[in-house]
Design a protein around this motif. Structure first.
Motif, mmCIF file in Angstrom:
data_model
loop_
_atom_site.group_PDB
_atom_site.id
_atom_site.type_symbol
_atom_site.label_atom_id
_atom_site.label_comp_id
_atom_site.label_asym_id
_atom_site.label_seq_id
_atom_site.Cartn_x
_atom_site.Cartn_y
_atom_site.Cartn_z
ATOM 1 N N ASN A 179 0.827 -1.210 0.000
ATOM 2 C CA ASN A 179 0.000 0.000 0.000
ATOM 3 C C ASN A 179 0.859 1.257 0.000
ATOM 4 O O ASN A 179 0.540 2.231 -0.689
ATOM 5 C CB ASN A 179 -0.930 0.023 1.217
ATOM 6 C CG ASN A 179 -1.954 -1.082 1.182
ATOM 7 O OD1 ASN A 179 -2.239 -1.654 0.139
ATOM 8 N ND2 ASN A 179 -2.506 -1.400 2.335
ATOM 9 N N ILE A 180 1.937 1.235 0.767
ATOM 10 C CA ILE A 180 2.825 2.405 0.841
ATOM 11 C C ILE A 180 3.479 2.657 -0.511
ATOM 12 O O ILE A 180 3.519 3.795 -0.992
ATOM 13 C CB ILE A 180 3.890 2.225 1.949
ATOM 14 C CG1 ILE A 180 3.212 2.211 3.323
ATOM 15 C CG2 ILE A 180 4.940 3.323 1.869
ATOM 16 C CD1 ILE A 180 4.124 1.790 4.462
ATOM 17 N N VAL A 181 4.000 1.601 -1.139
ATOM 18 C CA VAL A 181 4.652 1.738 -2.448
ATOM 19 C C VAL A 181 3.654 2.286 -3.470
ATOM 20 O O VAL A 181 3.968 3.205 -4.225
ATOM 21 C CB VAL A 181 5.256 0.388 -2.910
ATOM 22 C CG1 VAL A 181 5.635 0.426 -4.378
ATOM 23 C CG2 VAL A 181 6.470 0.043 -2.041
ATOM 24 N N GLU A 182 2.442 1.751 -3.467
ATOM 25 C CA GLU A 182 1.409 2.224 -4.402
ATOM 26 C C GLU A 182 1.100 3.705 -4.156
ATOM 27 O O GLU A 182 0.995 4.495 -5.091
ATOM 28 C CB GLU A 182 0.148 1.377 -4.225
ATOM 29 C CG GLU A 182 -0.964 1.732 -5.188
ATOM 30 C CD GLU A 182 -2.171 0.827 -4.994
ATOM 31 O OE1 GLU A 182 -3.288 1.373 -4.922
ATOM 32 O OE2 GLU A 182 -1.991 -0.401 -4.909
ATOM 33 N N TYR A 183 0.964 4.084 -2.897
ATOM 34 C CA TYR A 183 0.696 5.474 -2.542
ATOM 35 C C TYR A 183 1.836 6.390 -2.996
ATOM 36 O O TYR A 183 1.598 7.441 -3.603
ATOM 37 C CB TYR A 183 0.489 5.601 -1.028
ATOM 38 C CG TYR A 183 0.649 7.008 -0.534
ATOM 39 C CD1 TYR A 183 -0.373 7.947 -0.714
ATOM 40 C CD2 TYR A 183 1.819 7.418 0.109
ATOM 41 C CE1 TYR A 183 -0.215 9.256 -0.290
ATOM 42 C CE2 TYR A 183 1.965 8.709 0.553
ATOM 43 C CZ TYR A 183 0.958 9.637 0.351
ATOM 44 O OH TYR A 183 1.115 10.919 0.778
ATOM 45 N N LEU A 184 3.074 6.005 -2.697
ATOM 46 C CA LEU A 184 4.221 6.846 -3.064
ATOM 47 C C LEU A 184 4.321 7.037 -4.570
ATOM 48 O O LEU A 184 4.560 8.149 -5.049
ATOM 49 C CB LEU A 184 5.520 6.243 -2.517
ATOM 50 C CG LEU A 184 5.672 6.260 -0.998
ATOM 51 C CD1 LEU A 184 6.879 5.425 -0.573
ATOM 52 C CD2 LEU A 184 5.791 7.679 -0.475
ATOM 53 N N GLU A 185 4.138 5.944 -5.322
ATOM 54 C CA GLU A 185 4.228 6.044 -6.779
ATOM 55 C C GLU A 185 3.089 6.889 -7.346
ATOM 56 O O GLU A 185 3.302 7.690 -8.249
ATOM 57 C CB GLU A 185 4.236 4.651 -7.399
ATOM 58 C CG GLU A 185 5.546 3.924 -7.132
ATOM 59 C CD GLU A 185 5.560 2.480 -7.599
ATOM 60 O OE1 GLU A 185 4.468 1.904 -7.865
ATOM 61 O OE2 GLU A 185 6.662 1.920 -7.692
ATOM 62 N N ALA A 186 1.878 6.749 -6.797
ATOM 63 C CA ALA A 186 0.741 7.524 -7.280
ATOM 64 C C ALA A 186 0.874 8.997 -6.917
ATOM 65 O O ALA A 186 0.500 9.884 -7.689
ATOM 66 C CB ALA A 186 -0.557 6.958 -6.694
ATOM 67 N N THR A 187 1.442 9.279 -5.740
ATOM 68 C CA THR A 187 1.528 10.658 -5.258
ATOM 69 C C THR A 187 2.751 11.383 -5.776
ATOM 70 O O THR A 187 2.676 12.558 -6.147
ATOM 71 C CB THR A 187 1.544 10.667 -3.717
ATOM 72 O OG1 THR A 187 0.379 9.960 -3.247
ATOM 73 C CG2 THR A 187 1.516 12.079 -3.170
ATOM 74 N N TYR A 188 3.905 10.695 -5.810
ATOM 75 C CA TYR A 188 5.161 11.356 -6.147
ATOM 76 C C TYR A 188 5.815 10.852 -7.428
ATOM 77 O O TYR A 188 6.838 11.392 -7.844
ATOM 78 C CB TYR A 188 6.147 11.209 -4.989
ATOM 79 C CG TYR A 188 5.647 11.866 -3.726
ATOM 80 C CD1 TYR A 188 5.671 13.259 -3.601
ATOM 81 C CD2 TYR A 188 5.147 11.116 -2.672
ATOM 82 C CE1 TYR A 188 5.213 13.862 -2.444
ATOM 83 C CE2 TYR A 188 4.694 11.718 -1.517
ATOM 84 C CZ TYR A 188 4.723 13.099 -1.411
ATOM 85 O OH TYR A 188 4.258 13.712 -0.267
ATOM 86 N N GLY A 189 5.245 9.820 -8.033
ATOM 87 C CA GLY A 189 5.810 9.296 -9.277
ATOM 88 C C GLY A 189 5.471 10.182 -10.449
ATOM 89 O O GLY A 189 4.860 11.242 -10.291
ATOM 90 N N GLU A 190 5.831 9.754 -11.635
ATOM 91 C CA GLU A 190 5.625 10.556 -12.831
ATOM 92 C C GLU A 190 4.167 10.899 -13.081
ATOM 93 O O GLU A 190 3.851 11.959 -13.591
ATOM 94 C CB GLU A 190 6.222 9.840 -14.040
ATOM 95 C CG GLU A 190 7.707 9.655 -13.877
ATOM 96 C CD GLU A 190 8.432 9.741 -15.183
ATOM 97 O OE1 GLU A 190 7.816 10.018 -16.210
ATOM 98 O OE2 GLU A 190 9.652 9.550 -15.157
ATOM 99 N N GLY A 191 3.261 9.999 -12.684
ATOM 100 C CA GLY A 191 1.837 10.256 -12.875
ATOM 101 C C GLY A 191 1.206 10.974 -11.703
ATOM 102 O O GLY A 191 0.028 11.272 -11.705
ATOM 103 N N GLY A 192 2.005 11.245 -10.646
ATOM 104 C CA GLY A 192 1.474 11.863 -9.432
ATOM 105 C C GLY A 192 1.241 13.353 -9.582
ATOM 106 O O GLY A 192 1.528 13.958 -10.601
#
Length: 88
Positions: free
Chosen positions: A74-87
């Motif tokens: 859940n944390i990895v998914e949240y970080l990628e969604a929030t701070y990744g390229e698509g965030g």
């Protein structure tokens, strides 16, 4: 280069593979964070229980968004969604 505006605290155990998964994601995204190493004995993890409501690790607190969560996937998914390229 880490983003100095990110205010994330990671509660973790030494040599925990689930915690290391979150650390890898934070590093890959270039996010700065504080590590708080907690007691290995599950029954003594009161600090993380006060923060997240559970004694499990990893757990993060992201003060920038007001999010507190546990479970590495859940944390990895949240970080990628929030701070990744698509965030945001």
């Amino acid at each position: 280069m880490p983003d100095e505006t990110t205010d994330i605290t990671l509660y973790r155990l030494q040599a925990c593979p689930y915690c290391e998964r979150v650390v890898r994601t934070l590093d890959e995204l270039g996010l700065s964070y504080r590590s708080r190493f907690i007691e290995p004995m599950h029954s003594e993890r009161d600090v993380v229980k006060r923060v997240s409501g559970a004694r499990t690790v990893p757990a993060i607190v992201d003060e920038a968004t007001g999010v507190t969560m546990s479970e590495s996937a859940n944390i990895v998914e949240y970080l990628e969604a929030t701070y990744g390229e698509g965030g945001a």
